[in-house]
Scaffold this motif. Structure first.
Motif, PDB file in Angstrom:
ATOM      1  N   ARG A 286       0.845  -1.211   0.000  1.00  0.00           N
ATOM      2  CA  ARG A 286       0.000   0.000   0.000  1.00  0.00           C
ATOM      3  C   ARG A 286       0.876   1.256   0.000  1.00  0.00           C
ATOM      4  O   ARG A 286       0.564   2.256  -0.653  1.00  0.00           O
ATOM      5  CB  ARG A 286      -0.944  -0.019   1.195  1.00  0.00           C
ATOM      6  CG  ARG A 286      -1.984  -1.130   1.123  1.00  0.00           C
ATOM      7  CD  ARG A 286      -3.178  -0.847   2.019  1.00  0.00           C
ATOM      8  NE  ARG A 286      -4.135  -1.941   1.981  1.00  0.00           N
ATOM      9  CZ  ARG A 286      -5.039  -2.137   1.020  1.00  0.00           C
ATOM     10  NH1 ARG A 286      -5.090  -1.295  -0.010  1.00  0.00           N
ATOM     11  NH2 ARG A 286      -5.883  -3.151   1.071  1.00  0.00           N
TER      12      ARG A 286
ATOM     13  N   GLY B   4       2.055   1.847  -3.580  1.00  0.00           N
ATOM     14  CA  GLY B   4       1.041   1.914  -4.629  1.00  0.00           C
ATOM     15  C   GLY B   4       0.782   0.626  -5.360  1.00  0.00           C
ATOM     16  O   GLY B   4       0.098   0.626  -6.389  1.00  0.00           O
TER      17      GLY B   4
ATOM     18  N   GLU C  74      -4.108  -0.291  -3.889  1.00  0.00           N
ATOM     19  CA  GLU C  74      -4.743   1.006  -3.724  1.00  0.00           C
ATOM     20  C   GLU C  74      -5.470   1.089  -2.383  1.00  0.00           C
ATOM     21  O   GLU C  74      -5.915   0.085  -1.835  1.00  0.00           O
ATOM     22  CB  GLU C  74      -5.749   1.252  -4.861  1.00  0.00           C
ATOM     23  CG  GLU C  74      -5.117   1.324  -6.241  1.00  0.00           C
ATOM     24  CD  GLU C  74      -4.212   2.526  -6.413  1.00  0.00           C
ATOM     25  OE1 GLU C  74      -4.413   3.533  -5.688  1.00  0.00           O
ATOM     26  OE2 GLU C  74      -3.300   2.473  -7.253  1.00  0.00           O
ATOM     27  N   GLY C  75      -5.594   2.311  -1.884  1.00  0.00           N
ATOM     28  CA  GLY C  75      -6.439   2.555  -0.730  1.00  0.00           C
ATOM     29  C   GLY C  75      -5.743   2.354   0.603  1.00  0.00           C
ATOM     30  O   GLY C  75      -4.569   2.002   0.692  1.00  0.00           O
TER      31      GLY C  75
ATOM     32  N   ARG D 115       4.363   6.439  -2.140  1.00  0.00           N
ATOM     33  CA  ARG D 115       4.106   6.704  -3.562  1.00  0.00           C
ATOM     34  C   ARG D 115       3.708   8.162  -3.794  1.00  0.00           C
ATOM     35  O   ARG D 115       2.898   8.724  -3.041  1.00  0.00           O
ATOM     36  CB  ARG D 115       3.002   5.791  -4.065  1.00  0.00           C
ATOM     37  CG  ARG D 115       2.710   5.980  -5.538  1.00  0.00           C
ATOM     38  CD  ARG D 115       1.533   5.179  -5.986  1.00  0.00           C
ATOM     39  NE  ARG D 115       0.306   5.585  -5.267  1.00  0.00           N
ATOM     40  CZ  ARG D 115      -0.924   5.218  -5.649  1.00  0.00           C
ATOM     41  NH1 ARG D 115      -1.074   4.435  -6.695  1.00  0.00           N
ATOM     42  NH2 ARG D 115      -1.971   5.601  -4.975  1.00  0.00           N
TER      43      ARG D 115
END
Length: 374
Positions: A307, A310, A313-314, A374
């Motif tokens: 995460r 990237g 996602e989220g 990211r």
């Protein structure tokens, strides 16, 4: 035995040519599966992608695998999605980061990884072994801790471990992160210098897992349990210094690592230059059983990094912890540990990584604390 006989008595186990395949070599050498009704066939694989593919196709039953490979496949970000299982941890520590000799000298002279990289006048090319694997995550974490953004400031490429030294010698790389003995061999050839140990990034980090598809465990629970018990016996045997020295000679064989024993043995037995690595932690295979328990929190750490960079996602969700719990075959492990007379460690453990941040299993709080992502 308190459990049923193995449903499948001949088990094909994949591995990549690395020193931390030592427990598999010992299990085969001493026929340690016989006690549990198994014979083991070791199947050398050219890369971690090949391990993934042969596991998914059923050509092999289980594998010495990167912890992060298992999670990448489970999440569908490291190849085709499949439900995966971590049966046990095979080792902790044991990897490193090596840079070209010139770049390592620049790091030492400037005292800054970031400044040394900038002096190249281009993005350095750094290799790891699988996009979601342990080596990618150790490399990215170390770079970020040194002020280098792993997605913007370098070019990251994937190369199988045995090819790392050649690629460095040929000028295709500026450095790499993988397991031993490929760092020791690069130093012996004079083409690179180890600048960091993965145990210095996360002390006693999970490295290789005994992995399988989850449907293999469901179809062959007795076989899976016996396989874990066998590898626990092997990890216990390998963990002594005298036995590591002995297994180094066998690892040197052409069908295993095909690297001279005198290159394999020092780092397998924990011998590092004390001037460069005064707090080096050796690769650990057993440590009274503390190494091998497949904690869900270990796997959850990898999800935080996916995460962070990237790949997923989220924000962190409850599903992340549930996924890690499903992958970690803790009940099977407990039963196998009973068979092999191995004590169980605590369910949770905390660690402080090289950037000073503590990992205690709270994924959301941990992920939110990173400035570089990211």
């Amino acid at each position: 035995m308190p459990f049923g006989a193995p449903e499948k008595t001949h088990v094909r186990v994949g591995f990549v040519a690395l020193s931390d395949a030592a427990p598999l070599a010992a299990a085969r050498l001493f026929d340690l599966g016989r006690k549990y009704g198994l014979t083991l066939e070791l199947v050398r694989q050219p890369s971690w992608a090949a391990v993934r593919d042969t596991l998914l196709s059923g050509e092999i039953d289980a594998a010495h695998a990167l912890y992060g490979l298992v999670y990448g496949v489970q999440l569908g970000i490291g190849g085709p999605q499949a439900d995966m299982a971590v049966l046990m941890v095979l080792n902790r520590n044991g990897g490193a980061i090596t840079l070209s000799t010139a770049l390592a000298d620049s790091c030492r002279e400037t005292g800054s990884v970031k400044d040394a990289f900038a002096s190249l006048g281009r993005k350095p090319v750094l290799a790891q072994t699988f996009p979601t694997g342990t080596h990618a995550m150790w490399l990215y974490y170390w770079l970020a801790a040194n002020g280098v953004h792993p997605l913007r400031d370098i070019e990251s490429v994937v190369i199988p471990p045995p090819r790392m030294g050649d690629a460095l010698a040929e000028g295709q790389l500026d450095g790499f992160c993988c397991g031993e003995p490929w760092h020791a061999l690069a130093e012996a050839r004079g083409v690179g210098r180890t600048v960091a140990l993965t145990s210095g990034i996360w002390p006693d980090h999970p490295e290789k897992a005994l992995a399988s598809r989850r449907d293999f465990v469901a179809l062959y629970p007795n076989t899976s349990r016996a396989l874990v018990a066998t590898l626990l016996e092997a990890c216990r045997w390998v963990d002594s210094a005298a036995h590591r020295s002995k297994i180094a000679a066998h690892l040197a064989a052409p069908d295993l690592l095909n690297v001279p024993r005198d290159v394999i043995e020092p780092r397998l037995t924990g011998v590092y230059d004390p001037a460069r690595f005064p707090k080096a932690l050796a690769v650990s295979f057993f440590d009274g059983g503390a190494v091998n328990y497949p904690r869900a929190s270990d796997g959850l750490w990898f999800v935080t990094q996916y995460r962070r960079w990237g790949m997923l996602e989220g924000a962190v969700t409850a599903d992340d912890a549930a996924l890690a719990a499903a992958i970690s075959q803790t009940e099977l492990y407990r039963e196998a540990a009973l068979l092999a007379n191995v004590p169980l460690p605590d369910e949770r453990r905390a660690a402080v990584l090289c950037d000073g941040r503590a990992w205690e299993g709270d994924a959301s709080v941990y992920l939110d604390g990173f400035d570089m992502r990211r």
